[in-house]
Design an enzyme around this catalytic site. Structure first.
Site, PDB file in Angstrom:
ATOM      1  CG  ASP A   1       0.056 -25.424 135.205  1.00  0.00           C
ATOM      2  OD1 ASP A   1      -0.432 -26.459 134.714  1.00  0.00           O
ATOM      3  OD2 ASP A   1      -0.292 -24.969 136.302  1.00  0.00           O
TER       4      ASP A   1
ATOM      5  CG  ASP B   1       8.771 -17.148 122.764  1.00  0.00           C
ATOM      6  OD1 ASP B   1       7.982 -16.205 122.566  1.00  0.00           O
ATOM      7  OD2 ASP B   1       9.559 -17.543 121.893  1.00  0.00           O
TER       8      ASP B   1
ATOM      9  CG  HIS C   1       8.432 -11.925 115.357  1.00  0.00           C
ATOM     10  ND1 HIS C   1       9.005 -13.069 114.846  1.00  0.00           N
ATOM     11  CD2 HIS C   1       7.913 -12.273 116.582  1.00  0.00           C
ATOM     12  CE1 HIS C   1       8.848 -14.061 115.714  1.00  0.00           C
ATOM     13  NE2 HIS C   1       8.183 -13.605 116.761  1.00  0.00           N
TER      14      HIS C   1
ATOM     15  CG  ASP D   1      15.655 -15.350 116.497  1.00  0.00           C
ATOM     16  OD1 ASP D   1      15.858 -16.497 116.914  1.00  0.00           O
ATOM     17  OD2 ASP D   1      14.608 -15.015 115.899  1.00  0.00           O
TER      18      ASP D   1
ATOM     19  CB  ALA E   1      -3.615 -16.927 121.920  1.00  0.00           C
TER      20      ALA E   1
ATOM     21  CG  HIS F   1      11.994 -17.236 114.637  1.00  0.00           C
ATOM     22  ND1 HIS F   1      12.363 -16.552 115.772  1.00  0.00           N
ATOM     23  CD2 HIS F   1      10.870 -17.916 114.971  1.00  0.00           C
ATOM     24  CE1 HIS F   1      11.513 -16.812 116.747  1.00  0.00           C
ATOM     25  NE2 HIS F   1      10.587 -17.641 116.279  1.00  0.00           N
TER      26      HIS F   1
ATOM     27  CG  ASP G   1       1.867 -28.149 139.361  1.00  0.00           C
ATOM     28  OD1 ASP G   1       0.761 -27.940 138.822  1.00  0.00           O
ATOM     29  OD2 ASP G   1       2.187 -29.256 139.817  1.00  0.00           O
TER      30      ASP G   1
END
Length: 556
Positions: free
Chosen positions: A52, A79, A143, A197, A234, A369, A444
Site C-alpha cells: 500500500d 510525502d 508551495h 528541495d 486530495a 517546487h 500492506d
C-alpha cells in the site's frame, strides 16, 4: 566542565528522501538531542506487488528514543507527513506543525487511536520554540498547499535550515508571501548547513504561480459541453478552491468522490482554508437531478492508482459513477516519477469511452517546487557554509549540486548523501561518519514491515509463473504413500490443455517418493525438497518456466 567539541556536536542525515521521490524524513542531532524533520510516505514502485505505502525505517530513532525531542512537520502533503501515524506507534514525542498541517493529520491519528496519546503543538510562521534544549524557528514558504513552513534549527555553529517544499510564488493564491526577509536574516547570522528541495533542479527558469492555473480551469468549465471531472491530489487545497470558484462562476454543482478528498475538504473548510458557497456541494446520489453541463466532480486518482476513483470511473467499475461521452476530464497534478505509465493507461481508458481529456497542460496544472532560478535565490539568501541537496532522485541532487557551485558554495562543502549516511559538522570542516540503519518499511494492509524482500520475491514469482501445489498422503505405519500425488495448478498452465504434462509430473513425484522410501528417507523436509527439485527441473525443461512449487504432505 564538558569539552568544547562535546557541546558543539552537530550531525545531519536522512532516513528517507534522498535518491527517491517521497518518504521525506531528515534528522538533525545537536549534541545529544535529536530533532526529526518530516515523516513522509512514498507510493510503492511497480515491483512492490500488493504493497500500500512505503515508509522509512526508524530503527535508529527507536533505539535512541530517549534522545528524540520532537518531530517537526513542514506541511500537509503525504510525502512529508503520511508516515506519522506509524512513527508515533513507536515514538511518543511532541509533533510541531501549522494549523492546517495538524488538522489534516488529526483525522488519521484519530482513526488509528493515537490522537489522545499525541502531543500536537501548533506553530506559525515567525514562531520560535524550544524543543528540548534546541531552539527552532519557523518561516513561511510558498508551495501548492497553504500553511507551509521552513525550519531553522539553532546550533552552536550556526543555523541548520530545512526548506521543506517551496517555490517563490509572486502571486500566491492566499496572498501570503514567502518570508524572504527572515531568510535573509538567517543568511546574515550564519547558516551552517542548508537542506534544500531538489525536485525541480533540472528545470530552468522559475516555476509559475499557483494563480496561473485559474484562467485555464475557468475556461474548461465555461467551454465543456457536459460534466467536468477534475482529478488532483486530495491535499492540493489551492486547486480545489479554484475548482469551487470555477463551478460557482459557471453555475455548476460540485460532488466529491474519494474518501481522502472528502476528508481534506471538510477539514480545510472547518479551519477556514476553503471558501465554499452554500448549496454548491451535492452528494453523488443527487447528480442525476442535474443536467451534465451543470455538474462538476472532484476526484482522487491523478497518479493513475488502480484503486482510485478516477481509474474505476474510467473502466466503468465504480458503483455510482462512470465516465461518459461529452465528459471533460482534467488531470491537474504533476506525475510522480515512475507513475507516467499508470497515468497514461488511465488517459487511454478515458479516451476510449469518448471523454475529452486535459492533462500535461500548464493551463490547468503547475508544479509546487522551485525551479533553477528560485533554487539559486534560496542559496544566495542563505549563504550556507555547507549544503545538502535533498528530496528527489539522484540526478536531481546532482543538478542542484551544480547550481550550488554556480552560487558560490565551495565544492568541498556540497555533500551528496545517501539515506542513512551521517554528516558530522564541525567548526572548520565536515566529515561523513558511520552510517545509521535506513531503508524501506513496506505497509500492506494492517501489516507494517512484515512484507520484506523474500515475500516480494515470492509475489513476483507467483505473478510471473504461477504456483503448483503437490499433495501426497503417507501412511504413518508403513511410510508408503496412500493417495496422490495430486497436482493443483494456478497461474502456471491451463489444466485441461496440459493433462499430459501434469500426468508426467505426477509420475516424476511418485518415482521420487519411492526412491526416498527405498533409501529410508522419511523426513518431511527432505521429501519436500526432493519433490521440489525434481519437479522444478522437469517443468523448466518442458516449459522454460519456474512456477512456485509447494509440496504438501499429509499423514494418516
Amino acid at each position: 566542565m564538558p569539552k568544547q567539541e562535546e557541546t558543539n556536536k552537530v550531525r545531519v542525515f536522512a532516513l528517507g528522501g534522498l535518491g527517491e521521490t517521497g518518504k521525506n524524513m531528515y534528522v538533525v542531532e545537536v549534541n545529544d538531542e535529536i530533532i526529526v524533520l518530516d515523516a513522509g510516505q512514498m507510493i510503492p514502485e511497480d515491483d512492490m506487488l500488493g504493497v500500500d505505502i512505503v515508509i522509512a525505517d526508524i530503527s535508529y530513532l527507536v533505539q535512541n528514543s530517549d534522545r528524540v525531542k520532537g518531530i517537526i512537520l513542514s506541511h500537509g502533503h503525504e510525502d512529508h507527513c503520511g508516515a506519522l501515524p506509524y512513527v508515533l506507534r513507536k515514538l511518543q514525542v511532541p509533533v510541531y506543525g501549522t494549523k492546517l498541517t495538524l488538522g489534516l493529520i488529526e483525522g488519521e491519528l484519530k482513526a488509528q487511536h493515537l490522537l489522545k496519546k499525541t502531543d500536537l503543538k501548533t506553530v506559525s510562521s515567525g514562531d520560535k520554540v524550544k524543543i528540548g534544549n534546541v531552539k527552532a524557528e519557523f518561516f513561511r514558504v510558498s508551495h501548492s498547499i497553504p500553511d507551509c513552513v521552513g525550519v531553522a534549527i539553532e546550533t552552536p555553529q550556526g543555523y541548520v535550515v530545512y526548506t521543506g517544499d517551496f517555490k517563490f510564488d509572486q502571486t500566491p493564491a492566499d496572498h501570503k508571501f514567502a518570508d524572504v526577509g527572515r531568510m535573509t536574516q538567517y543568511g546574515k547570522k550564519g547558516v551552517l548547513c542548508l537542506l534544500s528541495d531538489s525536485t525541480n533542479a533540472e528545470i530552468p527558469g522559475t516555476t509559475p504561480s499557483e494563480k496561473a492555473t485559474e484562467p485555464g480551469i475557468k475556461a474548461v468549465f465555461r467551454e465543456a459541453p457536459g460534466r467536468v471531472i477534475v482529478s488532483t491530489y486530495a491535499s492540493n487545497i489551492y486547486r480545489i478552491q479554484q475548482v469551487i470558484d470555477a463551478a460557482k462562476e459557471t453555475n455548476r454543482k460540485v460532488a466529491v468522490v474519494g474518501e481522502s478528498m472528502k476528508k481534506n475538504i471538510q477539514i480545510s473548510k472547518r479551519l477556514g482554508y476553503l471558501r465554499i458557497p452554500k448549496q454548491l456541494m451535492v452528494n453523488v446520489e443527487e447528480l442525476s437531478k442535474h443536467r451534465g453541463e451543470k455538474i462538476a466532480i472532484l476526484s482522487t486518482g491523478s497518479q493513475g492508482e488502480p484503486t482510485s476513483e478516477l481509474h474505476r470511473m474510467a473502466k466503468g467499475t465504480d458503483r455510482q459513477l462512470s465516465i461518459m461521452p461529452k465528459d471533460t476530464v482534467v488531470i491537474s497534478a504533476s506525475p510522480t516519477p515512475g507513475k507516467e505509465k499508470a497515468i497514461g493507461r488511465v488517459v487511454d481508458f478515458l479516451y476510449r469511452v469518448g471523454a475529452e481529456v486535459v492533462h500535461s497542460d500548464k493551463n490547468v496544472n503547475v508544479s509546487g517546487h522551485a525551479s533553477q532560478e528560485e533554487l539559486m535565490l534560496m542559496l544566495n539568501l542563505m549563504k550556507p557554509r555547507h549544503f545538502i541537496p535533498i528530496q528527489g532522485e539522484y540526478r536531481m541532487q546532482i543538478a542542484h549540486e551544480k547550481l550550488a557551485k554556480t552560487a558560490g558554495v565551495h565544492p568541498e562543502r556540497i555533500h551528496l548523501l545517501q539515506n542513512g549516511e551521517v554528516l558530522q559538522l564541525e567548526e572548520r570542516n565536515a566529515t561523513k561518519s558511520t552510517k545509521v540503519q535506513a531503508g524501506n518499511v513496506l505497509v500492506d494492509g494492517l501489516g507494517i514491515g512484515d512484507v520484506g524482500n523474500i515475500v516480494l520475491r515470492d509475489r513476483r514469482l507467483l505473478s510471473k509463473d504461477g504456483i503448483l501445489v503437490v499433495v501426497v498422503t503417507l501412511s504413518k505405519k508403513t511410510n508408503a504413500f496412500v493417495s496422490g500425488p495430486d497436482i493443483i495448478s494456478r497461474g502456471f498452465v491451463y489444466v485441461r490443455e496440459s493433462e499430459e504434462l501434469l500426468d508426467e509430473a505426477k509420475q516424476k513425484v511418485a518415482e521420487t517418493l519411492r526412491e526416498c522410501m527405498d533409501d529410508n528417507v522419511n523426513e518431511w523436509s527432505s521429501l519436500k525438497s526432493n519433490i521440489r527439485d525434481v519437479l522444478s527441473r522437469y517443468l523448466f525443461d518442458k516449459t522454460k518456466r519456474r512456477p512456485m512449487i509447494l509440496p504438501i504432505i499429509m499423514e494418516v
